[in-house]
Design a protein around this motif. Structure first.
Motif, PDB file in Angstrom:
ATOM      1  N   GLN A  89     -16.876  35.017 120.199  1.00 29.30           N
ATOM      2  CA  GLN A  89     -16.779  33.978 119.176  1.00 29.30           C
ATOM      3  C   GLN A  89     -17.969  33.026 119.255  1.00 29.30           C
ATOM      4  OE1 GLN A  89     -13.124  31.727 119.208  1.00 29.30           O
ATOM      5  NE2 GLN A  89     -13.696  30.507 117.432  1.00 29.30           N
ATOM      6  N   ALA A  90     -18.389  32.684 120.475  1.00 26.90           N
ATOM      7  CA  ALA A  90     -19.551  31.807 120.635  1.00 26.90           C
ATOM      8  C   ALA A  90     -20.803  32.459 120.056  1.00 26.90           C
ATOM      9  CB  ALA A  90     -19.762  31.481 122.110  1.00 26.90           C
ATOM     10  N   PHE A  91     -20.959  33.760 120.264  1.00 28.10           N
ATOM     11  CA  PHE A  91     -22.145  34.446 119.764  1.00 28.10           C
ATOM     12  C   PHE A  91     -22.151  34.553 118.249  1.00 28.10           C
ATOM     13  CE2 PHE A  91     -22.714  36.404 124.098  1.00 28.10           C
ATOM     14  CZ  PHE A  91     -23.982  35.858 124.313  1.00 28.10           C
ATOM     15  N   VAL A  92     -21.009  34.898 117.639  1.00 26.85           N
ATOM     16  CA  VAL A  92     -21.010  35.037 116.179  1.00 26.85           C
ATOM     17  C   VAL A  92     -21.166  33.688 115.493  1.00 26.85           C
ATOM     18  CG1 VAL A  92     -19.674  37.171 116.218  1.00 26.85           C
ATOM     19  CG2 VAL A  92     -18.470  34.982 116.004  1.00 26.85           C
ATOM     20  N   GLU A  93     -20.803  32.617 116.178  1.00 21.08           N
ATOM     21  CA  GLU A  93     -20.998  31.288 115.604  1.00 21.08           C
ATOM     22  C   GLU A  93     -22.422  30.770 115.814  1.00 21.08           C
ATOM     23  OE1 GLU A  93     -17.920  29.015 117.429  1.00 21.08           O
ATOM     24  OE2 GLU A  93     -16.368  29.694 116.019  1.00 21.08           O
ATOM     25  N   HIS A  94     -23.194  31.424 116.684  1.00 23.89           N
ATOM     26  CA  HIS A  94     -24.583  31.012 116.961  1.00 23.89           C
ATOM     27  C   HIS A  94     -25.484  32.238 117.002  1.00 23.89           C
ATOM     28  CE1 HIS A  94     -21.961  27.874 118.676  1.00 23.89           C
ATOM     29  NE2 HIS A  94     -22.919  27.039 118.340  1.00 23.89           N
ATOM     30  N   PRO A  95     -25.575  32.991 115.900  1.00 26.97           N
ATOM     31  CA  PRO A  95     -26.414  34.201 115.922  1.00 26.97           C
ATOM     32  C   PRO A  95     -27.903  33.849 115.931  1.00 26.97           C
ATOM     33  CG  PRO A  95     -25.645  33.789 113.700  1.00 26.97           C
ATOM     34  CD  PRO A  95     -24.959  32.769 114.584  1.00 26.97           C
ATOM     35  N   HIS A  96     -28.717  34.776 116.433  1.00 25.11           N
ATOM     36  CA  HIS A  96     -30.174  34.617 116.446  1.00 25.11           C
ATOM     37  C   HIS A  96     -30.598  33.310 117.123  1.00 25.11           C
ATOM     38  CE1 HIS A  96     -30.593  38.134 113.887  1.00 25.11           C
ATOM     39  NE2 HIS A  96     -29.630  37.647 113.131  1.00 25.11           N
ATOM     40  N   THR A  97     -29.815  32.906 118.098  1.00 28.11           N
ATOM     41  CA  THR A  97     -30.083  31.668 118.825  1.00 28.11           C
ATOM     42  C   THR A  97     -30.002  31.954 120.321  1.00 28.11           C
ATOM     43  OG1 THR A  97     -29.084  30.357 117.052  1.00 28.11           O
ATOM     44  CG2 THR A  97     -29.339  29.279 119.195  1.00 28.11           C
ATOM     45  N   VAL A  98     -31.008  31.542 121.071  1.00 29.44           N
ATOM     46  CA  VAL A  98     -30.994  31.746 122.511  1.00 29.44           C
ATOM     47  C   VAL A  98     -30.014  30.759 123.142  1.00 29.44           C
ATOM     48  CG1 VAL A  98     -32.336  31.746 124.639  1.00 29.44           C
ATOM     49  CG2 VAL A  98     -33.381  32.544 122.505  1.00 29.44           C
ATOM     50  N   LEU A  99     -29.023  31.287 123.856  1.00 29.29           N
ATOM     51  CA  LEU A  99     -28.009  30.465 124.506  1.00 29.29           C
ATOM     52  C   LEU A  99     -28.107  30.664 126.016  1.00 29.29           C
ATOM     53  CD1 LEU A  99     -24.949  31.279 122.207  1.00 29.29           C
ATOM     54  CD2 LEU A  99     -26.453  29.295 122.074  1.00 29.29           C
ATOM     55  N   SER A 100     -28.313  29.581 126.742  1.00 25.49           N
ATOM     56  CA  SER A 100     -28.371  29.668 128.197  1.00 25.49           C
ATOM     57  C   SER A 100     -26.973  29.906 128.762  1.00 25.49           C
ATOM     58  CB  SER A 100     -28.955  28.378 128.779  1.00 25.49           C
ATOM     59  OG  SER A 100     -28.050  27.299 128.591  1.00 25.49           O
ATOM     60  N   ARG A 101     -26.891  30.272 130.040  1.00 27.73           N
ATOM     61  CA  ARG A 101     -25.592  30.452 130.674  1.00 27.73           C
ATOM     62  C   ARG A 101     -24.783  29.156 130.614  1.00 27.73           C
ATOM     63  NH1 ARG A 101     -28.809  32.993 134.765  1.00 27.73           N
ATOM     64  NH2 ARG A 101     -28.545  35.259 134.828  1.00 27.73           N
ATOM     65  N   ASN A 102     -25.433  28.033 130.906  1.00 27.37           N
ATOM     66  CA  ASN A 102     -24.724  26.749 130.871  1.00 27.37           C
ATOM     67  C   ASN A 102     -24.164  26.464 129.486  1.00 27.37           C
ATOM     68  OD1 ASN A 102     -25.225  26.201 133.551  1.00 27.37           O
ATOM     69  ND2 ASN A 102     -27.031  24.956 133.157  1.00 27.37           N
ATOM     70  N   ARG A 103     -24.964  26.761 128.465  1.00 29.26           N
ATOM     71  CA  ARG A 103     -24.506  26.517 127.094  1.00 29.26           C
ATOM     72  C   ARG A 103     -23.327  27.437 126.753  1.00 29.26           C
ATOM     73  NH1 ARG A 103     -23.172  23.118 123.359  1.00 29.26           N
ATOM     74  NH2 ARG A 103     -23.700  23.723 121.229  1.00 29.26           N
ATOM     75  N   LEU A 104     -23.408  28.683 127.177  1.00 32.17           N
ATOM     76  CA  LEU A 104     -22.310  29.608 126.918  1.00 32.17           C
ATOM     77  C   LEU A 104     -21.033  29.165 127.625  1.00 32.17           C
ATOM     78  CD1 LEU A 104     -24.177  33.017 127.072  1.00 32.17           C
ATOM     79  CD2 LEU A 104     -22.963  32.089 125.095  1.00 32.17           C
ATOM     80  N   MET A 105     -21.163  28.645 128.848  1.00 34.73           N
ATOM     81  CA  MET A 105     -19.978  28.157 129.552  1.00 34.73           C
ATOM     82  C   MET A 105     -19.371  26.967 128.819  1.00 34.73           C
ATOM     83  SD  MET A 105     -20.668  28.634 133.648  1.00 34.73           S
ATOM     84  CE  MET A 105     -22.289  27.877 133.700  1.00 34.73           C
ATOM     85  N   ASP A 106     -20.222  26.093 128.261  1.00 37.90           N
ATOM     86  CA  ASP A 106     -19.711  24.967 127.485  1.00 37.90           C
ATOM     87  C   ASP A 106     -18.983  25.445 126.232  1.00 37.90           C
ATOM     88  OD1 ASP A 106     -20.685  23.110 129.250  1.00 37.90           O
ATOM     89  OD2 ASP A 106     -22.496  22.671 128.104  1.00 37.90           O
ATOM     90  N   LEU A 107     -19.568  26.432 125.545  1.00 36.41           N
ATOM     91  CA  LEU A 107     -18.993  26.912 124.293  1.00 36.41           C
ATOM     92  C   LEU A 107     -17.701  27.688 124.500  1.00 36.41           C
ATOM     93  CD1 LEU A 107     -22.243  28.153 122.501  1.00 36.41           C
ATOM     94  CD2 LEU A 107     -20.850  26.190 121.826  1.00 36.41           C
ATOM     95  N   THR A 108     -17.558  28.348 125.636  1.00 36.25           N
ATOM     96  CA  THR A 108     -16.407  29.224 125.838  1.00 36.25           C
ATOM     97  C   THR A 108     -15.293  28.597 126.648  1.00 36.25           C
ATOM     98  OG1 THR A 108     -17.421  30.211 127.807  1.00 36.25           O
ATOM     99  CG2 THR A 108     -17.816  31.301 125.695  1.00 36.25           C
ATOM    100  N   ALA A 109     -15.598  27.567 127.430  1.00 34.06           N
ATOM    101  CA  ALA A 109     -14.571  27.055 128.329  1.00 34.06           C
ATOM    102  C   ALA A 109     -14.339  25.563 128.208  1.00 34.06           C
ATOM    103  CB  ALA A 109     -14.925  27.405 129.779  1.00 34.06           C
ATOM    104  N   GLY A 110     -15.340  24.790 127.897  1.00 34.49           N
ATOM    105  CA  GLY A 110     -15.165  23.344 127.818  1.00 34.49           C
ATOM    106  C   GLY A 110     -15.243  22.682 129.183  1.00 34.49           C
ATOM    107  N   ASP A 111     -14.871  21.422 129.238  1.00 37.71           N
ATOM    108  CA  ASP A 111     -15.021  20.637 130.453  1.00 37.71           C
ATOM    109  C   ASP A 111     -14.073  21.055 131.564  1.00 37.71           C
ATOM    110  OD1 ASP A 111     -16.956  19.166 129.184  1.00 37.71           O
ATOM    111  OD2 ASP A 111     -15.573  17.578 128.551  1.00 37.71           O
TER     112      ASP A 111
END
Length: 274
Positions: free
Chosen positions: A180-202
Motif C-alpha cells: 500500500q505504501a508503494f502504490v501510494e508513492h510510485p516512482h519515488t525513492v523511499l528509504s527504509r526509515n520512510r517505509l517504516m513510518d508509512l507502514t507502521a507509524g510511531d
C-alpha cells in the motif's frame, strides 16, 4: 484458498481480543493464559502446530503468539501456513537472538519477533502494537477503494491483491502495508526509515532489516524474476522505488479514476534520510 482471517472477523475491542498461544512448554502456555486473561483478553492455547491448525479452523483468532522451536512442525512452518491462508498476525517467540534468525522469522510472514526470556508486559505492548497496525491496515481509505498497476489490482476494502489473471494472491499484514505504501508513492525513492513510518507509524517495534525481508517476500509474489525486479527496484544507498504506473480507483459514482503522481525525491529525503 481457505482463509482463516478477514476484515469482518477482526475484533476491534481490546477487551475481547482473542489470542492463541502456541508453545510446547505447558508452563509458558498456562502463565500467559492467566496473565493475558487478567488483562481482559480471551486466550486459547495449543501445544503444537496440529492443535493450532485445528483451533484456527474452529474459532476466530485475532493474533497468534507462536513459539519457533517446537517438536514436529516448527513455528516457522506454521507461520508460513498462516500467512499463506491470510491468517491472523503472528508474534514469534524464540530463544534464538541472532539477527539472521529474526530476519528468517519475519521472512516467514511474522509481524513481530520477541526473544526468550521476555517480560510479559513487553509481550502485551507488542500485541497491542501489532493489532493497532492491523486495524489501520484493514481500514479502507475513504476516497480510494482500489489501486491497479501493471495488470495487478489491490483492493483496500477487502485487503485483496489479484494478479493479472484475476487470481487472489495472499498477503501477510506487513506485506499488505508495504505494498500500500508503494502504490501510494510510485516512482519515488523511499528509504527504509520512510517505509517504516508509512507502514507502521510511531508504535512500530521494527528495524531496517525487517523492510529488506518483507521486500524480498513481496518480490517473490509480484515479480516474474525476483532477482531481476521490474516493479520493486533497489536504489543502492537510498532505498526502494516502485516503478509501476499506478491508477487510483474511487467508489462507484465518484469522480474519474486518476493516475497516482510521484512526489519529488527531494521531498521524501528532506524528512527521512536513508
Amino acid at each position: 484458498m481457505t482463509s482463516y482471517y478477514s476484515k469482518e472477523k477482526m475484533n476491534t475491542k481490546a477487551a475481547t481480543q482473542h489470542i492463541l498461544v502456541v508453545d510446547d512448554h505447558e508452563e509458558i502456555r498456562a502463565s500467559l493464559k492467566v496473565y493475558l486473561g487478567r488483562l481482559g483478553m480471551t486466550v486459547s492455547t495449543a501445544a503444537n502446530a496440529a492443535e493450532a491448525r485445528s483451533l484456527l479452523r474452529q474459532v476466530s483468532i485475532d493474533l497468534i503468539v507462536l513459539d519457533v522451536m517446537m517438536p514436529g512442525e516448527d513455528g516457522i512452518s506454521l507461520c508460513r501456513h498462516v500467512a499463506a491462508h491470510d491468517g491472523p498476525p503472528v508474534i514469534l517467540l524464540t530463544a534464538r537472538h541472532a539477527s539472521r534468525d529474526k530476519i528468517a522469522g519475519l521472512d516467514s510472514g511474522a509481524d513481530d519477533y520477541l526473544a526468550k526470556p521476555f517480560d510479559p508486559p513487553e509481550l502485551v505492548a507488542r500485541i497491542h502494537s501489532v493489532l493497532r497496525r492491523c486495524r489501520r491496515a484493514l481500514a479502507p481509505a475513504p476516497a480510494t477503494l482500489r489501486y491497479s498497476f501493471d495488470g495487478w489490482n489491490l483492493d483496500l476494502e477487502t485487503r485483496t491483491l489479484r494478479d493479472p489473471d484475476g487470481q487472489p494472491v495472499a498477503l501477510g499484514t506487513a506485506e499488505y502495508r508495504l505494498l500500500q505504501a508503494f502504490v501510494e508513492h510510485p516512482h519515488t525513492v523511499l528509504s527504509r526509515n520512510r517505509l517504516m513510518d508509512l507502514t507502521a507509524g510511531d508504535d512500530a517495534m521494527l528495524f531496517d532489516r525487517t523492510v529488506d525481508a518483507q521486500i524480498s517476500r513481496l518480490r517473490k509474489k509480484l515479480e516474474a524474476d525476483p532477482r531481476r525486479p521490474d516493479l520493486l527496484k533497489t536504489i543502492w544507498g537510498d532505498g526502494y522505488l516502485f516503478a509501476a504506473q499506478v491508477v487510483r480507483h474511487g467508489p462507484a459514482g465518484a469522480r474519474a479514476d486518476a493516475t497516482v503522481a510521484a512526489l519529488p525525491v527531494q521531498q521524501i529525503h528532506s524528512t527521512q534520510p536513508a
